[in-house]
Design an enzyme around this catalytic site. Structure first.
Site, PDB file in Angstrom:
ATOM      1  N   ASN A 185      38.942  12.487  -0.422  1.00 48.65           N
ATOM      2  CA  ASN A 185      38.411  11.696  -1.537  1.00 48.65           C
ATOM      3  C   ASN A 185      37.869  12.548  -2.679  1.00 48.65           C
ATOM      4  O   ASN A 185      37.575  12.045  -3.744  1.00 48.65           O
ATOM      5  CB  ASN A 185      37.342  10.708  -1.049  1.00 48.65           C
ATOM      6  CG  ASN A 185      37.988   9.500  -0.391  1.00 48.65           C
ATOM      7  OD1 ASN A 185      39.129   9.156  -0.689  1.00 48.65           O
ATOM      8  ND2 ASN A 185      37.270   8.866   0.522  1.00 48.65           N
ATOM      9  N   HIS A 211      35.899  10.596  10.156  1.00 46.78           N
ATOM     10  CA  HIS A 211      36.409   9.765   9.066  1.00 46.78           C
ATOM     11  C   HIS A 211      37.917   9.542   9.184  1.00 46.78           C
ATOM     12  O   HIS A 211      38.717  10.439   8.913  1.00 46.78           O
ATOM     13  CB  HIS A 211      36.054  10.442   7.727  1.00 46.78           C
ATOM     14  CG  HIS A 211      36.461   9.670   6.519  1.00 46.78           C
ATOM     15  ND1 HIS A 211      37.070  10.249   5.432  1.00 46.78           N
ATOM     16  CD2 HIS A 211      36.342   8.359   6.222  1.00 46.78           C
ATOM     17  CE1 HIS A 211      37.300   9.318   4.519  1.00 46.78           C
ATOM     18  NE2 HIS A 211      36.870   8.172   4.974  1.00 46.78           N
ATOM     19  N   GLU A 219      39.157  13.331   9.223  1.00 46.06           N
ATOM     20  CA  GLU A 219      38.217  14.376   8.794  1.00 46.06           C
ATOM     21  C   GLU A 219      37.017  14.337   9.744  1.00 46.06           C
ATOM     22  O   GLU A 219      36.471  13.260  10.012  1.00 46.06           O
ATOM     23  CB  GLU A 219      37.748  14.119   7.357  1.00 46.06           C
ATOM     24  CG  GLU A 219      38.855  14.265   6.329  1.00 46.06           C
ATOM     25  CD  GLU A 219      38.427  13.928   4.911  1.00 46.06           C
ATOM     26  OE1 GLU A 219      39.033  14.454   3.971  1.00 46.06           O
ATOM     27  OE2 GLU A 219      37.503  13.111   4.715  1.00 46.06           O
ATOM     28  N   SER A 221      32.826   6.820   4.233  1.00 40.24           N
ATOM     29  CA  SER A 221      33.676   7.544   3.278  1.00 40.24           C
ATOM     30  C   SER A 221      32.841   8.291   2.255  1.00 40.24           C
ATOM     31  O   SER A 221      33.307   9.246   1.648  1.00 40.24           O
ATOM     32  CB  SER A 221      34.546   6.582   2.477  1.00 40.24           C
ATOM     33  OG  SER A 221      35.375   5.858   3.288  1.00 40.24           O
TER      34      SER A 221
END
Ligand code: NAI
Length: 393
Positions: free
Chosen positions: A189, A139, A151, A118
């Protein structure tokens, strides 16, 4: 064509990714250093499969097929015939690099070696390989079988071929791919930071309580969970660490500045649901109740709409800025938040709906009030407003 998939790490993410690949018909080997982790992954999958059969989503033959597609192995060498490996072990660069360089000795030259990290840079992980062009970030979001978004992050070393095969494979597995640049937080994120950060700041300024901010985001914004509820769900320790990591990785850009409130909550062990106490109290049966908590000072003049709009404009600004910096396409940035974290609308579509003029005005009002770099309007919003343009997503 990817047929054989090796998953490294059988925890929350690894076991979920194994389920996704096995459901799509791949032959999967799930590797973990801990036998208990493998036993738990196997038992959890059995429960999930039974539940899906009960709900009529799959029949018992499909359940068997999916379960037979996964082998649980306790040696990395067993992954030697994989076409693709996805690593989901502890978030530690040295440990990941070590596993990658060992794995490369066993697998064939054209095996793709991916990481589910991440927060680490894919370039740094890829540098552990003799053939870094085969390395890529893939991801998933938690829970992997349910969240539609994945992702895909090519590093500077990644070959076009590796990217092409990865995108095709993940799409074939029924996921929505967003291709992101290898920058901190990738898309989700990064763009989601203000949801937490601006909410914490509004609380710290004494404008509203946790519950008032959550209510504004849910009732006016249509979000499934308010920021404080969500931070309690994720865990204040985990969420704080992500914020701090992103802040440091962006060379201390004040837009991502962590909050003392969250830091103290994490230090105090008020982690949220998992510790029974966070911004709310949680009873044993998971019921949430408001904690006796005071504001720093109460002005009582700011409406729920103003609270919601302040968080929304910070999110829109972040999404627009991600596009400005070419982190991903407008479509992928817009999709990422609805498919990865269940936002009620894509942020760029939301910007179109509100109008560029509104967006620029809102950011400039915040900047005029605070004179902090945190509230700088993205040049892209300004440019689009001048040109009378829309994102059109
Ligand atoms: P976890 O703690 O649930 O599972 C990690 C597993 O890896 C454990 O079973 C552990 O025994 C095993 N492991 C540790 N070192 C190993 C090694 N050297 N070789 C083989 N197995 C090893 O962790 P989780 O949450 O599944 O996270 C894994 C990765 O996925 C991390 O990189 C994390 O950043 C990333 N991630 C986590 C998300 C989440 O919401 N939990 C979401 C997206 C990515």
């Amino acid at each position: 064509m990817i047929k054989k998939v090796g998953i490294i790490g059988g925890g929350t993410m690894g076991s979920g990714i194994a389920q996704v690949a096995a459901t799509a018909g791949c032959s999967v080997k799930l590797y973990d250093t801990k036998t208990e982790a493998l036993e738990k992954a196997k038992a959890d999958l059995e429960k999930i499969m039974d539940h899906l059969v009960e709900k009529g989503k799959i029949n018992s033959e499909e359940k068997q097929r999916i379960q037979n597609n996964i082998k649980y192995v306790n040696s990395l060498k067993e992954l030697k015939d994989s076409d693709l490996t996805i690593e989901a072990i502890v978030e530690n660069l040295d440990i990941k690099k070590n596993v990658f360089s060992t794995l490369e000795k066993f697998v064939s030259d054209d095996c793709i070696i991916a990481s589910n990290t991440s927060s680490l840079s894919i370039a740094s992980i890829a540098s552990s390989l003799q053939k870094p062009e085969r390395c890529i970030g893939i991801h998933f979001f938690n829970p992997a079988p349910l969240m539609k978004l994945v992702e895909v992050i090519p590093a500077v070393q990644t070959s076009e071929e590796t990217l092409k095969i990865s995108v095709k494979t993940i799409t074939d597995w029924g996921k929505i791919v967003a291709v992101a640049k290898d920058t901190p937080g990738f898309i989700v994120n990064r763009v989601a930071r203000p949801f937490y950060g601006e909410a914490l700041r509004i609380y710290e300024e004494g404008i509203a309580s946790f519950a008032e901010i959550d209510t504004a985001m849910k009732e006016i914004g249509g979000f499934r969970m308010g920021p404080f509820e969500l931070m309690d769900f994720i865990g204040n320790d985990v969420n704080y660490t992500v914020t701090e990591t992103v802040f440091e990785a962006f060379y201390y850009d004040p837009r991502y500045k962590p909050s003392f409130t969250q830091k103290r909550f994490a230090e105090a062990g008020y982690l949220g649901r998992k510790s029974g106490k966070g911004y709310y109290n949680y009873s044993d049966d998971g019921k949430m109740s408001v904690r006796a908590q005071s504001r720093t000072h109460s002005e009582g003049t700011v409406s729920s709409t103003e609270i919601f709009e302040r968080i929304l404009i910070m999110l829109i600004n972040e999404a627009a800025d991600a596009l400005f910096w070419n982190i991903a396409s407008a479509e992928d940035i817009n999709n990422a938040m609805t498919k990865g974290v269940n936002y009620p609308k894509g942020l760029l579509a939301w910007a179109d709906e509100k109008g560029m003029d509104w967006c620029v005005k809102k950011m400039d009002e915040l900047y005029d009030e605070y004179h902090e770099d945190r509230y700088r309007c993205s040049p892209l919003l300004r440019r689009m407003n001048k040109g009378g343009l829309r994102f059109g997503v």
